[in-house]
Write a protein that holds these residues in place. Structure first.
Motif, mmCIF file in Angstrom:
data_model
loop_
_atom_site.group_PDB
_atom_site.id
_atom_site.type_symbol
_atom_site.label_atom_id
_atom_site.label_comp_id
_atom_site.label_asym_id
_atom_site.label_seq_id
_atom_site.Cartn_x
_atom_site.Cartn_y
_atom_site.Cartn_z
ATOM 1 N N UNK A 193 0.849 -1.188 0.000
ATOM 2 C CA UNK A 193 0.000 0.000 0.000
ATOM 3 C C UNK A 193 0.884 1.237 0.000
ATOM 4 N N UNK A 194 0.522 2.203 -0.793
ATOM 5 C CA UNK A 194 1.317 3.414 -0.922
ATOM 6 C C UNK A 194 1.322 4.253 0.352
ATOM 7 N N UNK A 195 2.404 4.996 0.533
ATOM 8 C CA UNK A 195 2.536 5.864 1.701
ATOM 9 C C UNK A 195 1.416 6.897 1.761
ATOM 10 N N UNK A 196 1.013 7.414 0.612
ATOM 11 C CA UNK A 196 -0.040 8.423 0.581
ATOM 12 C C UNK A 196 -1.360 7.844 1.083
ATOM 13 N N UNK A 197 -1.683 6.625 0.674
ATOM 14 C CA UNK A 197 -2.919 5.988 1.135
ATOM 15 C C UNK A 197 -2.875 5.744 2.634
#
Length: 107
Positions: A95-99
């Motif tokens: 999962x992306x850091x932004x999410x």
């Protein structure tokens, strides 16, 4: 009279085509928004057990800066929270850091 019928048929056809494009755009947008909402809900569920973590709570300001700057501002507290979340929920490893930052903010 024949010209009027031809023009009317042309306008009717154009109107229907425009309507079909608008419907397609709405359906596509609804699908994308639904996928984003489902993703956010899954992240929220996975991180809800960490909600009371002091590390995650302390990272809220860093997460807000990270999200507002589209990832340009990365704070130390956010980095610690991301490591903690990924350590406790290995299914979020990709999962992306932004999410994850957005999930921290939603808690």
């Amino acid at each position: 009279m024949h010209l009027k019928k031809t023009l009317f048929a042309s306008f009717l056809t154009l109107g229907m085509a425009g309507s079909a494009c608008a419907s397609s755009l709405v359906a596509t947008t609804d699908t994308l928004l639904g996928a984003v909402a489902a993703s956010a809900e899954a992240l929220s569920d996975a991180t809800s057990s960490l909600r009371d973590s002091k590390v995650v709570r302390a990272a809220r300001d860093d997460a807000a800066s990270f999200v507002a700057s589209a990832g340009a501002i990365r704070g130390v507290r956010l980095e610690a929270a991301l490591a903690l979340i990924r350590g406790h929920a290995p299914e979020l490893a990709n999962t992306g850091d932004l999410q994850l930052a957005q999930a921290i903010l939603s808690q």
